[in-house]
Motif scaffolding. Sequence first.
Motif, short mmCIF file in Angstrom:
data_model
loop_
_atom_site.label_atom_id
_atom_site.label_comp_id
_atom_site.label_asym_id
_atom_site.label_seq_id
_atom_site.Cartn_x
_atom_site.Cartn_y
_atom_site.Cartn_z
N LEU A 174 43.46 41.39 40.52
CA LEU A 174 42.51 41.12 39.44
C LEU A 174 42.69 39.72 38.87
O LEU A 174 41.70 39.03 38.58
CB LEU A 174 42.68 42.16 38.32
CG LEU A 174 42.18 43.57 38.60
CD1 LEU A 174 42.25 44.42 37.34
CD2 LEU A 174 40.75 43.56 39.13
N CYS A 177 41.46 37.16 41.89
CA CYS A 177 40.07 37.27 42.31
C CYS A 177 39.10 37.41 41.13
O CYS A 177 37.92 37.06 41.24
CB CYS A 177 39.91 38.44 43.27
SG CYS A 177 40.95 38.32 44.75
N GLY A 178 39.61 37.94 40.01
CA GLY A 178 38.76 38.06 38.83
C GLY A 178 38.76 36.82 37.96
O GLY A 178 38.01 36.76 36.96
N HIS A 181 35.62 35.29 36.16
CA HIS A 181 34.54 36.27 36.04
C HIS A 181 34.03 36.30 34.59
O HIS A 181 34.82 36.26 33.64
CB HIS A 181 35.03 37.66 36.44
CG HIS A 181 33.96 38.70 36.41
ND1 HIS A 181 32.93 38.75 37.32
CD2 HIS A 181 33.74 39.74 35.56
CE1 HIS A 181 32.14 39.76 37.06
NE2 HIS A 181 32.60 40.39 35.98
N GLN A 191 35.12 35.72 29.35
CA GLN A 191 35.58 35.29 30.66
C GLN A 191 37.05 35.64 30.88
O GLN A 191 37.83 35.80 29.93
CB GLN A 191 35.38 33.77 30.78
CG GLN A 191 35.67 33.21 32.15
CD GLN A 191 35.24 31.76 32.27
OE1 GLN A 191 34.44 31.26 31.49
NE2 GLN A 191 35.75 31.07 33.28
N TYR A 203 37.77 42.52 33.16
CA TYR A 203 38.36 42.99 34.42
C TYR A 203 37.72 44.31 34.86
O TYR A 203 37.52 44.54 36.06
CB TYR A 203 39.86 43.15 34.27
CG TYR A 203 40.60 41.84 34.21
CD1 TYR A 203 40.57 40.95 35.29
CD2 TYR A 203 41.31 41.47 33.08
CE1 TYR A 203 41.24 39.74 35.23
CE2 TYR A 203 41.99 40.26 33.02
CZ TYR A 203 41.95 39.40 34.10
OH TYR A 203 42.60 38.19 34.05
N ASP A 205 34.68 45.11 34.31
CA ASP A 205 33.37 44.72 34.82
C ASP A 205 33.49 44.13 36.23
O ASP A 205 32.63 44.38 37.09
CB ASP A 205 32.73 43.70 33.88
CG ASP A 205 31.30 43.36 34.26
OD1 ASP A 205 30.41 44.16 33.94
OD2 ASP A 205 31.09 42.30 34.88
N TYR A 206 34.56 43.38 36.46
CA TYR A 206 34.75 42.74 37.77
C TYR A 206 34.86 43.76 38.90
O TYR A 206 34.33 43.55 40.00
CB TYR A 206 36.00 41.85 37.75
CG TYR A 206 36.32 41.28 39.10
CD1 TYR A 206 35.53 40.27 39.66
CD2 TYR A 206 37.39 41.77 39.84
CE1 TYR A 206 35.81 39.76 40.93
CE2 TYR A 206 37.67 41.27 41.11
CZ TYR A 206 36.88 40.27 41.65
OH TYR A 206 37.15 39.78 42.90
N CYS A 231 42.51 33.69 45.43
CA CYS A 231 42.07 35.03 45.80
C CYS A 231 42.23 35.23 47.30
O CYS A 231 41.83 34.38 48.10
CB CYS A 231 40.61 35.22 45.39
SG CYS A 231 39.95 36.87 45.80
#
Length: 363
Positions: A174, A177-178, A181, A191, A203, A205-206, A231
């Motif tokens: 998370l 890669c998040g 986001h 964010q 997170y 939502d991601y 990521c």
Amino acid sequence: MRLLAVSVCLLAAAVLGTQVADNQFQDFVNKFGKNYANEKEAQLRRSIFLSNYVKMIEHNKKYDAGEVSWWMTINEDSDLTQDEWSEKRLGGVPSVAPGTKMEDVILPEVMDKIAKQGPPPKEWNWVSAGKVSAVKNQGQCGSCACFSATGAIESCFMISANDNAAGDLSEQHLLDCGFGHVVNDASGSWQAYGCDGAWPNVYMDYVKGAWNHEEFSYPYTSGSSGTHGACRSDDGGVHSKAYVTGYQNQWGANEANLEALLQYGPVATNIKATGGWQGYGGGVLYDGECCNAASDPNCVYAVNHSVLVVGYGNEGGYDYWLIKNSWSSGWGESGYIKLYKGTGHCGVAYSQQALPTCAVGYP
């Protein structure tokens, strides 16, 4: 600093005795595997440790006398000043300006289930039900929101799949890669900033409608590096027992609302952690440094840490929230804290209440 170290050591020697002071520090070093760069650093850490140790003794005298409802103990951060501890452990929730209004996300499926269950019981504990994953350690990364969100998702998977082994997801996935986001709502954009913090709902939502990595395939590394990484993908570690379908997110709610939501599952929220949290050992924490959101509307704008509320109860006549933290199982009561319930103490419940919803299988 030299004079401070000498005065602290003299005070510790007066309270403990020189040999006892030396023994306590050495026991601390051995227990937590401390390695200091040089003798100067070791002496500085010794003086800070002894200062915290004396503070603990004085506080625990008050606990034994029934003057306070919680006690202090030694943990891995006992050789840090409060400022150093704050820098290491706090600041994982981005600040917002006082008066900022955030948009709620209310899910009918959550509210309908809660309504059908009736009034909340007097006590509730998802840990006892076996639906809470193991306590982890965020280290020196401001990733508390990632850990609280992941903990909520892990519990959601366990509950929806009726499988107590369905958790143990990757926080590093998370974080990496998040990162970046964004969740947009009528009040603005929220964010994820990696080790510089986030809100738990970002997170959630991601990973909504997507896959999660399991911990074994994407282990946590930011605790020592203090930063997120690039990521990466690992199809061998994709979690397949359940997935996130959505999330309920409420701002500026209250403790009654949190009590009701807990009937659905553990809830991520934000609090203002103060000095008392550093040495917390057990009992029901009521810290005079903490604000009370029920009477102080600015309390919610001072939050600095995300946690996972997993239940509530009463101990010694004090109502409390049972909270899973992310500072290792060696902190507090095996990684948990009982936080005073009834005043929005430390901002609990009033800042944010984020709850994921899940379905069995792979999206």
